[in-house]
Design an enzyme around this catalytic site. Sequence first.
Site, short mmCIF file in Angstrom:
data_model
loop_
_atom_site.label_atom_id
_atom_site.label_comp_id
_atom_site.label_asym_id
_atom_site.label_seq_id
_atom_site.Cartn_x
_atom_site.Cartn_y
_atom_site.Cartn_z
N ALA A 61 14.03 -16.10 -4.36
CA ALA A 61 13.76 -16.96 -5.52
C ALA A 61 15.02 -17.67 -6.00
O ALA A 61 16.12 -17.46 -5.49
CB ALA A 61 13.16 -16.12 -6.64
N HIS A 62 14.85 -18.53 -7.01
CA HIS A 62 15.93 -19.38 -7.50
C HIS A 62 17.10 -18.56 -8.06
O HIS A 62 16.92 -17.51 -8.67
CB HIS A 62 15.41 -20.34 -8.57
CG HIS A 62 14.81 -19.67 -9.77
ND1 HIS A 62 13.50 -19.26 -9.82
CD2 HIS A 62 15.35 -19.34 -10.96
CE1 HIS A 62 13.25 -18.71 -10.99
NE2 HIS A 62 14.37 -18.73 -11.70
N ASN A 63 18.31 -19.07 -7.80
CA ASN A 63 19.57 -18.53 -8.32
C ASN A 63 19.98 -17.19 -7.71
O ASN A 63 20.94 -16.57 -8.20
CB ASN A 63 19.54 -18.37 -9.85
CG ASN A 63 19.30 -19.68 -10.57
OD1 ASN A 63 19.49 -20.75 -10.01
ND2 ASN A 63 18.87 -19.60 -11.80
N SER A 100 17.60 -14.97 -9.98
CA SER A 100 18.87 -14.69 -10.68
C SER A 100 19.41 -13.30 -10.42
O SER A 100 20.18 -12.78 -11.23
CB SER A 100 18.71 -14.93 -12.19
OG SER A 100 18.35 -16.27 -12.44
N ARG A 119 15.38 -23.51 -4.43
CA ARG A 119 16.60 -24.08 -4.98
C ARG A 119 16.92 -23.42 -6.31
O ARG A 119 16.03 -22.87 -6.99
CB ARG A 119 16.46 -25.59 -5.16
CG ARG A 119 15.50 -25.98 -6.26
CD ARG A 119 15.27 -27.47 -6.36
NE ARG A 119 16.50 -28.21 -6.68
CZ ARG A 119 16.52 -29.50 -6.99
NH1 ARG A 119 15.38 -30.18 -7.06
NH2 ARG A 119 17.66 -30.10 -7.26
#
Length: 205
Positions: free
Chosen positions: A134-136, A154, A113
């Site tokens: 991974a996140h973002n 990211s 998330r």
Amino acid sequence: RGTVRPTKIGDGVKTDNLSQIGHNVQIGDNTYIGSNSIVESNVMIGENCVIGSFVIVKNSLISNNVNIKDGSKIGLKGFGFIPNKNKNTRTPHVGKVILEEGVEIGANSTIDRGSLSNTVIGKNTFLDNQVHIAHNVILGQNSAIAASCAIAGSTKIGKNFQMGGLSGVLGHLDVCDNVTVGAHTLITKNITKPGNYIGIMPAQE
């Protein structure tokens, strides 16, 4: 605490007896959820989806015609912390995972998330088995990621991205549309020009 809304399950939905569905879950028509899978509270799943066995889905918005294969984990907290000499401090993750229409997630893959924003897998993108997002991360539509690849947090990737097995992309990078990455290649900087990129070191005696 607010009101807990009932779960809404569409017509033709099939769930195995050992699967678990949380509160305030919406599941569209003709979706299948396999054995020993868990759909936690506040998840939305569209129509004509297939959720395999031993899958966990939480903090996610899943569109129509999505296929998540066995053992995958979608929407769990990412690897976020502030390093400190004495004690690492966890950072909050409050974003979601968004799987757009026609996405396929291979077996035993993980999609974290978002921390503050969302992690997004674009329309008609296919992930092979054992892929980590991974996140973002924003992964553009019509992309294909081969087995055992990882994309760090990211990073924003354009459409039609293709990634050979055992490859990686570092975090906080931007990759333009129409990029192909060869097997066992590590992307360490932004890519602004479409094309083929490879960085294999051959085995030596």
